[in-house]
Structure formats: structure tokens, C-alpha cells
Design an enzyme around this catalytic site. Structure first.
Site, PDB file in Angstrom:
ATOM      1  N   GLU A   1      15.520 -33.455 -42.846  1.00  0.00           N
ATOM      2  CA  GLU A   1      14.618 -32.426 -42.305  1.00  0.00           C
ATOM      3  C   GLU A   1      14.376 -31.392 -43.386  1.00  0.00           C
ATOM      4  O   GLU A   1      15.290 -30.669 -43.790  1.00  0.00           O
ATOM      5  CB  GLU A   1      15.232 -31.785 -41.054  1.00  0.00           C
ATOM      6  CG  GLU A   1      14.255 -30.926 -40.275  1.00  0.00           C
ATOM      7  CD  GLU A   1      14.287 -29.470 -40.685  1.00  0.00           C
ATOM      8  OE1 GLU A   1      13.323 -29.034 -41.359  1.00  0.00           O
ATOM      9  OE2 GLU A   1      15.243 -28.765 -40.347  1.00  0.00           O
TER      10      GLU A   1
ATOM     11  N   CYS B   1      12.386 -22.939 -41.237  1.00  0.00           N
ATOM     12  CA  CYS B   1      11.691 -24.169 -41.608  1.00  0.00           C
ATOM     13  C   CYS B   1      10.454 -24.403 -40.751  1.00  0.00           C
ATOM     14  O   CYS B   1       9.488 -25.008 -41.207  1.00  0.00           O
ATOM     15  CB  CYS B   1      12.624 -25.370 -41.525  1.00  0.00           C
ATOM     16  SG  CYS B   1      13.329 -25.650 -39.898  1.00  0.00           S
TER      17      CYS B   1
END
Length: 614
Positions: A324, A359
Site C-alpha cells: 500500500e 496516504c
């Protein structure tokens, strides 16, 4: 009074509901329905799963009015001169020292793997009642100690308590309670239809069983020191695995305390605390860990450049990875938004939470023309009132905290300078901020940059900081094209009034996650989370996050009736070794295929006739 806005296609209804009625009637009713019909309530009241009450004191450094030694440049660094095996922790908001820690040596990594493997051999057989009791005990402790946990996360990351509550505590509680309610069902054997062949399908059942992988690892980033650490641990323990977490060297102080908390919870339940291990080393020493043959799976949360090294290292042992990475997430704003003031609050939260170090933070606000003008006006007024500082140390109200370090400040200024030189307008911020009380703190001004276009670096490159960029689109198609035009594809949001149109836009956005008329709720909803393109691959979260930490074992067996009658499948004589008549054997297999797969009734009947003769 509470205003609730209901939308359905073109129609709008607004109701004013008294606060008393809302709290006394609606909230209890919703809670009852959720508990009884949605959240697997029998598990919640199982006496075997009753959570323990724990009293674990927090470190002095996280308490109010703590006075610690301040570090000043050039000593304001996580590296200790001439001692490569030591990490110096400090508070990025105040510069106060949090202590010095030894890195994990290669031999210690070996010992961690061995201890974790030994503990997992027993844990993999543990009942779900015990696994849920662990999660419930942890959840109860977090609920009863929210401010303490927030203060620990803030001290090590520089964020505000509110940011810690929303981005660290709430999402961790959601993960815990979702798995408590739904985790066992996700890990039950998955019944499958079995063979499509008519004959074989009458005889065989198929299912997929989910078995723990063993010792798994998670390499997590520093921006959410509590949640990023807890998430992989919670999923790994519940799936019957052991886990070694490699925390970021930026937040080793808090990571150590959080892992100690987990181990104390395990110990209180008489579970081997070696199930959870903490590893910490500098990036240049991490290859030994990521290529360790004793690790069965790696979850990596971090940047693209580091991911290349992690995946390359893991490939030495063919260790599977979930990766990720960052994003260039956009918000698409259509012109039929009903309340731009309310929308501006969502965008400000999505952009400036944790000083933009998120993020799935909002990196681009892409608006149709009329929406663009309205939001630029609102943001211009609101951002200039932002207050910066450390709210666990100050009595003042604080909107945005510090960044983890100042190593990206020059990059921020270069991105802004590049954009302005190519036509963008800097409305507010754009430079580091020297706090009057904490001049060594890592603060960057909340920044508003408008008229940003695709040829500017800041449009394409991940910022990961407190910079709100505004982009004007000509129409919906252009807005979608702009959103899809970077190498990233983690998350997006789209706002408007016509659901069918928003739903179509969501289908056309190239990202792993989309929120309609909201920001990042796909993460809270425990859906599988992950990106596409250069934002990574694989998923964690939700059912897929649990089953992804398991070996999917395919099992086929005779139907129950056949077992009951003592009938077992066998190799038919025409194809049994040694083959007596290859022509007869071929006719048999040909007929078997026709009988099993042909959808023409007459052909099937003829095939059965030939099989009978064989």
C-alpha cells in the site's frame, strides 16, 4: 436543533428534529437494531468472551505538563553520530527528547522469528471465542483510555489530539469491532458449487478452507503510529498467525509502548505474548528482515521507492506481499452541490488532517467552474485562520500540528515555486513556520494554491503535506480525465446531487477506492483497501484482509449421501492401467465429456448410452 438533509435524485427534503428527541428516541432505536440484527449480537454477550479490565499506566512523556530535555540542531535527528545501531526519538512538535533505542540486530531478528513460530503453533488451534476475547479486551482498554493513547501518538508524531482520535483511535476501534462481529464468518470454509460436469458434480462437493500462514510481517509507516501498527496485529492475531511488526524508526518510542500494551493484553489472557514481536532498524539494514525465510507474508505501508526494495528483497524467498503506497487522491466537485460551506469542511479535514501526512489525504480538488469560484472564496477565508502548534502542550486551541520531520520542506517550496512560475497563484502559506514556543518543531504553514494545471509538478507528484491545490475542470469528462491522469490510483471522492451521475463517475475513476458524497469512508467501512497503478497492489481490511493472511486450501470430497452409502469414486475399467483397448478407452472419455458438458439433450442421452455399453 439538528438539521438532517435527505437526498434522492432531484428531490430534497429537510427536517428539523429536536436534539432531545434525536438523543432519547432515534439513537437508542438505531443502537438496538444494530446490536440485535446487524452486529452479531450473540457474540457480544458470550460470557466466555467477557473482556478483562486492565490498568496500564502511560509513559511520563505523554502526560500533561511534561517537561523534557529539548534537542537542537544538529542533534535534532533520529540518528546518533558514530553509533549506527542506535535511534534517537524526539517529539517533532517540540523537539523534546524521548530517549535512545537500540536497533534490532540480525540475530535478534532470527530469535524473534523462532519465538513467534513457536507461539503460533499453539495459537493456530485457538478457538474464535478466545480470539474475540482478546479483541474485546483491547477494544475496552482503548475506549477507556482514549486520551492517553492519543497523547502517546501525538507526542511521537506531532499531530493534534483530534487528529489522533479520528485517524488513530476511531479507525482502530472500528477494525476491532468489525472483526469481533464478522471475522469468524469471513474465515469459515467457503462452500463452492463443485464441478460443472454433470456426472462428477453429482458425486463431489468442493470447499475452500482458510488456514493461518504462520509468521507474518508488517512494515508500517510513521504517519499513524497507533493505527498503522495495530491494524496488522489485530488481523494477524485473529486469523491465527503470529506477527513481527517492523515499525518506522521515526516512531520507535510510541511503537514500543503500543506493542508492550498488546503483549500485556495477551499475557492477561494467558496467551503467549511471543505472538507479537517488534523489530526496528534503519532502511539500509532492513533487507535481512524482508528476505527472512521464516516469514510467510509481508504487508508494506510506505512509499514507492522503498516498496521497490522491499519487494525485491522479499522475492529472494518468494514471500508474497501486499503493498500500500501513496496517492494523488482527488475530490471531484460538481456544480450542483447543495452546501459548499459544509463541503469545504470535508475538504479541509481531508487535506490538513495530520498536517497532510495521510496516504488517502486529499491532494487535488478538481472543480467545475462555478464550484471552483465558490470554494476558492471559502478556502481563502478559512485557511488564514488556522492555528498551528502542539495541543498536548498548549492551552490554546490548535487546528494543525507538526510534521514528522523537516526533510520535505525544501521539496514543498520547490513544488510551490514551480507551480507559481507556471501560472498558479499562492493564496496562503507556502513556507516553514517557526513556532514562537517551539522554534525547533517541524511546522509548515497551511497552504492554498489555486489555478494548478497538469503540466505543473505539484499536480503529478505526491505532496504528503499541508498543501491544498485547486484545479478547474471544463466539464465532467475533463474532471474525470484530470483525476485519472497521474501514475497513482489509491482513492477518490466525488460530490454532487444526482446519485446516478455520481455512481457513473465512480465507475470511471481509476482508483482502488471511491467515496460518493464523502471522504475516505471506504476505509472506515472495513472494505478491502488498496490501490492500483503506482499506488500498490493487494488488499488489507475487511474480509479480503483476513483471508489474505491465510492459505486458501481447496478441499474436494464425495457427496454426503455417497459417503453414507459407502460408495466411493473409482477409476472406470476402460481407462484403468494397463489400458486394455485404447480405442475403447478413447470412446469412453469422449462420451464422458459429452455427457458432462454438452447442453444438447439428445447428445447427452446418446453419450450416456455409450457409457453404459462401456
Amino acid at each position: 436543533m439538528i438539521a438532517i438533509d435527505f437526498s434522492f435524485q432531484e428531490w430534497q427534503w429537510q427536517y428539523q428534529i429536536s436534539t432531545t428527541f434525536f438523543i432519547c428516541v432515534i439513537v437508542p432505536a438505531v443502537y438496538y437494531v444494530h446490536a440485535k440484527y446487524i452486529s452479531n449480537s450473540p457474540n457480544n454477550y458470550n460470557k466466555l468472551e467477557e473482556p478483562l479490565k486492565l490498568d496500564i499506566p502511560i509513559p511520563q512523556e505523554a502526560k500533561a505538563h511534561w517537561k523534557g530535555k529539548r534537542l537542537y540542531p544538529p542533534n535534532l535527528s533520529i540518528r546518533v553520530p558514530n553509533e549506527p545501531n542506535k535511534i534517537q526519538s524526539y517529539c517533532p512538535a517540540t523537539g523534546q527528547s524521548l530517549g535512545t533505542f537500540l536497533t534490532t540486530s540480525k540475530e535478534e531478528m532470527n530469535q524473534q522469528v523462532l519465538k513467534a513460530k513457536k507461539a503460533q503453533q499453539l495459537w493456530k488451534k485457538s478457538p474464535f471465542t478466545l480470539r474475540r476475547k482478546f479483541l474485546k479486551t483491547l477494544s475496552r482498554y482503548i475506549l477507556e483510555n482514549q486520551e492517553d493513547i492519543a497523547r502517546i501518538a501525538c507526542r511521537d508524531s506531532g499531530k493534534t489530539k483530534l487528529d489522533a482520535s479520528m485517524g488513530e483511535i476511531m479507525v482502530t476501534l472500528e477494525k476491532l469491532n468489525w472483526i469481533i462481529a464478522h471475522g469468524e464468518r469471513a474465515l469459515r470454509p467457503s462452500q463452492r458449487p463443485g464441478p460443472s460436469n454433470l456426472l462428477i458434480g453429482l458425486m463431489k462437493n468442493g470447499e475452500v478452507r482458510y488456514e493461518p500462514l504462520g509468521v507474518v510481517a508488517a512494515l508500517v509507516s510513521w504517519n499513524y503510529p497507533f493505527h498503522n501498527l495495530m491494524g496488522p496485529i489485530i488481523a494477524s492475531i485473529f486469523t491465527g498467525n503470529a506477527i513481527i511488526v517492523k515499525c518506522s524508526e521515526q516512531v520507535i518510542w510510541s511503537s514500543k509502548w503500543f506493542v508492550d500494551l498488546i503483549r500485556l493484553v495477551l499475557k492477561s489472557l494467558e496467551i503467549d505474548e511471543d505472538l507479537v514481536q517488534l523489530c526496528c532498524c534503519f532502511p539500509e539494514d532492513a533487507d535481512y528482515f524482508t528476505s527472512h525465510p521464516g516469514i510467510s507474508h509481508i504487508t508494506f505501508i510506505g512509499s514507492k521507492p522503498v516498496a521497490h526494495k522491499v519487494v525485491e528483497s522479499a522475492a529472494k524467498e518468494l514471500t508474497p506481499c501486499v503493498v500500500e503506497l501513496g496517492g494523488k487522491d482527488s475530490v471531484l466537485v460538481l456544480e450542483d452541490v447543495k452546501d459548499f460551506q459544509a463541503l469545504s469542511s470535508v475538504i479541509l479535514r481531508g487535506t490538513f488532517q495530520s498536517a497532510g501526512q495521510n496516504c488517502i489525504g486529499i491532494e487535488r480538488v478538481i472543480c467545475l467552474p462555478k464550484a471552483y469560484e465558490k470554494l476558492v472564496e471559502i478556502f481563502t477565508d478559512r485557511i488564514e485562520d488556522f492555528r498551528i502548534g502542539s495541543d498536548i502542550d498548549q492551552l490554546d486551541e490548535i487546528d494543525m500540528g507538526a510534521m514528522i520531520s523537516d526533510n520535505r520542506f525544501q521539496s514543498f517550496e520547490e513544488l510551490i515555486e514551480d507551480a507559481v512560475s507556471k501560472g498558479a497563484k499562492l493564496i496562503h502559506g507556502g513556507k516553514p513556520f517557526q513556532h514562537p514556543n517551539y522554534p525547533q518543531g517541524h511546522y509548515f504553514e497551511p497552504t492554498l494554491l489555486i489555478d494548478v494545471e497538469p503540466h505543473m509538478r505539484i499536480f503529478q507528484e505526491e505532496v504528503f503535506g499541508p498543501i491544498l491545490t485547486m484545479i478547474k475542470a471544463t466539464d465532467v469528462d475533463n474532471a474525470i480525465a484530470l483525476a485519472n491522469s497521474t501514475e497513482y490510483g489509491l482513492g477518490n471522492s466525488v460530490f454532487g446531487s444526482k446519485f446516478n451521475q455520481l455512481n457513473d463517475i465512480a465507475n470511471r475513476l481509476e482508483s482502488g477506492n471511491v467515496a460518493i458524497n464523502d471522504f475516505a469512508t471506504f476505509y472506515v467501512a472495513q472494505l478491502p483497501f488498496g490501490g492500483v497503478k503506482k499506488s500498490g497492489y493487494g488488499k488489507f481490511g475487511g474480509e479480503e484482509g483476513l483471508t489474505g493472511l491465510c492459505m486458501a486450501k481447496s478441499v474436494v470430497m464425495d457427496k454426503p449421501l455417497l459417503r453414507l452409502l459407502g460408495i466411493a469414486t473409482a477409476i472406470p475399467p476402460p481407462i484403468d492401467y494397463p489400458i486394455k483397448d485404447d480405442k475403447k478407452a478413447w470412446r469412453f472419455i469422449k462420451s464422458l465429456n459429452t455427457a458432462g458438458y454438452d447442453n444438447r439433450i439428445w447428445e447427452v442421452i446418446k453419450a450416456f448410452e455409450k457409457l453404459a455399453k462401456s
